[in-house]
Design an enzyme around this catalytic site. Sequence first.
Site, PDB file in Angstrom:
ATOM      1  N   THR A  24       0.549  -1.457  -0.214  1.00 26.46           N
ATOM      2  CA  THR A  24       0.195  -0.003   0.137  1.00 26.46           C
ATOM      3  C   THR A  24       1.665   1.131   0.101  1.00 26.46           C
ATOM      4  O   THR A  24       0.683   2.313  -0.954  1.00 26.46           O
ATOM      5  CB  THR A  24      -0.753   0.202   1.024  1.00 26.46           C
ATOM      6  OG1 THR A  24      -1.363  -1.316   1.282  1.00 26.46           O
ATOM      7  CG2 THR A  24      -1.449   1.525   0.966  1.00 26.46           C
ATOM      8  N   ARG A  39      -1.776   5.399   7.454  1.00 26.77           N
ATOM      9  CA  ARG A  39      -2.120   3.952   7.748  1.00 26.77           C
ATOM     10  C   ARG A  39      -1.643   4.047   9.584  1.00 26.77           C
ATOM     11  O   ARG A  39      -0.856   4.418  10.060  1.00 26.77           O
ATOM     12  CB  ARG A  39      -1.340   2.688   7.322  1.00 26.77           C
ATOM     13  CG  ARG A  39      -1.031   1.620   8.100  1.00 26.77           C
ATOM     14  CD  ARG A  39      -1.102   0.005   7.572  1.00 26.77           C
ATOM     15  NE  ARG A  39      -1.979  -0.097   6.374  1.00 26.77           N
ATOM     16  CZ  ARG A  39      -1.645  -1.318   5.305  1.00 26.77           C
ATOM     17  NH1 ARG A  39      -1.169  -2.000   5.601  1.00 26.77           N
ATOM     18  NH2 ARG A  39      -3.170  -1.155   4.244  1.00 26.77           N
ATOM     19  N   HIS A  77     -10.696  -0.044   4.376  1.00 23.44           N
ATOM     20  CA  HIS A  77      -9.259   0.073   3.895  1.00 23.44           C
ATOM     21  C   HIS A  77     -10.296   0.387   1.865  1.00 23.44           C
ATOM     22  O   HIS A  77      -9.925  -0.074   1.727  1.00 23.44           O
ATOM     23  CB  HIS A  77      -8.387  -0.622   3.904  1.00 23.44           C
ATOM     24  CG  HIS A  77      -7.631  -0.718   3.183  1.00 23.44           C
ATOM     25  ND1 HIS A  77      -6.652   0.056   2.785  1.00 23.44           N
ATOM     26  CD2 HIS A  77      -6.295  -2.128   3.020  1.00 23.44           C
ATOM     27  CE1 HIS A  77      -5.721  -0.473   2.112  1.00 23.44           C
ATOM     28  NE2 HIS A  77      -5.169  -1.468   2.795  1.00 23.44           N
TER      29      HIS A  77
HETATM   30  C1  NCD Z   1      -4.360  -5.892   3.322  1.00 23.83           C
HETATM   31  C2  NCD Z   1      -4.707  -4.913   5.144  1.00 23.83           C
HETATM   32  O1  NCD Z   1      -3.891  -3.961   5.165  1.00 23.83           O
HETATM   33  O2  NCD Z   1      -5.747  -4.621   5.186  1.00 23.83           O
HETATM   34  N1  NCD Z   1      -3.491  -5.654   2.810  1.00 23.83           N
HETATM   35  C3  NCD Z   1      -3.087  -4.322   1.896  1.00 23.83           C
HETATM   36  O3  NCD Z   1      -3.603  -3.539   2.199  1.00 23.83           O
HETATM   37  N2  NCD Z   1      -2.922  -5.072   0.358  1.00 23.83           N
HETATM   38  C4  NCD Z   1      -5.336  -7.025   3.716  1.00 23.83           C
HETATM   39  C5  NCD Z   1      -4.616  -7.382   4.995  1.00 23.83           C
HETATM   40  O4  NCD Z   1      -3.166  -6.987   5.574  1.00 23.83           O
HETATM   41  O5  NCD Z   1      -4.768  -8.778   5.256  1.00 23.83           O
END
Ligand code: NCD
Length: 354
Positions: free
Chosen positions: A72, A129, A157
């Site tokens: 991300t 985040r 998300h």
């Molecule tokens: C996800 C998250 O961070 O929620 N990952 C992501 O950003 N692609 C999924 C996960 O961590 O399982």
Amino acid sequence: MTENGEFKHLVRTKFLTRPLIDQIFTEADLMERVLNFREDAEIRDYRKRLRQEFQEKGIIVMTLFVEESLRTRFSFECAAIRLGASTLSTENAARFSSMAKGESLEHTIMVASGKAFTNHRYADLIVLRHTEEGAAKRAMKVSGVPIINAGDGPGEHPTQALLDLYTIRKELGRTEDFSIAMVGDLLNGRTIHSLAYLLAKFKGVKMYFVSDPRFRIKEGLRQYLIENEVWFTEKTRPEDFKDVVTKVHAVYMTRVQKNRFNLEDPEQLRIFRSIRELYVMDRELADAMLLDAILMHPMPIDSADSEFKPEILPEVDFHPKTRFLTQAGYGDPTRMAETKILLENWGSIDRIEP
Ligand code: NCD
């Protein structure tokens, strides 16, 4: 979104409107061409003007990551750089920022976004985040620049959900009249929450939620789907997995959110172990999915424990129905689109027409 419906921040999917989703996707289509400029001579002039605008306005995108991430963060930084912006980044803000000294999220955001000093800001857009649900909303309230929620604990998300839906649109060829199975830790999986709220806006989408009874979707989401008359069903018996995945158009696997468990606590460890290997996609099952169906996963797939199988076996990586790598790739154009539209809406850049 702000309360009056303007698209000024991207914090949840629930408040996104259909015209706005269409705008993001149209823009993402254009951004795919921009990314592919070496093969697409017609887009080069537009790309040049777009990058010039970002550079002239000195746009800086900050990725403020308090919780771990690779894809991300890289995807947002890549999107910013491809647009012609510069980036400022911290990948472990809990340790390497003043948060480690006890600074509140509000103060960090106020300083970074210029609310504290009228004459200075570090960034024109902040991608956040955080480990705590609701953190992005708190940040939004005090920020002088757009906030993009890149995951707030077990909350939401939204940019992942937008890239997931964009994947469905591109790889399945439609965003209405299809069925999807969401499988795994549906209680803690924030991508599932954002995706379900988003899909609820589209006609004829049937949602199958497959999970252990203790890890079903949250009550708030269930109520929302009922109120909005969305077709959904919850399947909680282990044997339901095969039944469901062989009859839907899209299978969306997720990992058990290990980082939301306190594995030092024997009871939580016991529960984690009991669900860790409940759903495993192998080649045989992928073969048994509908011929035109697609297999998705937000990634990472958990292959760290030698004791347990990953939720999608490596033998499925190159299966013709597999789309999770392509899906990750759609993160770049969709995040470019979101970044660009938000900066336009704040007046930080002028709109550049192709
Ligand atoms: C996800 C998250 O961070 O929620 N990952 C992501 O950003 N692609 C999924 C996960 O961590 O399982």
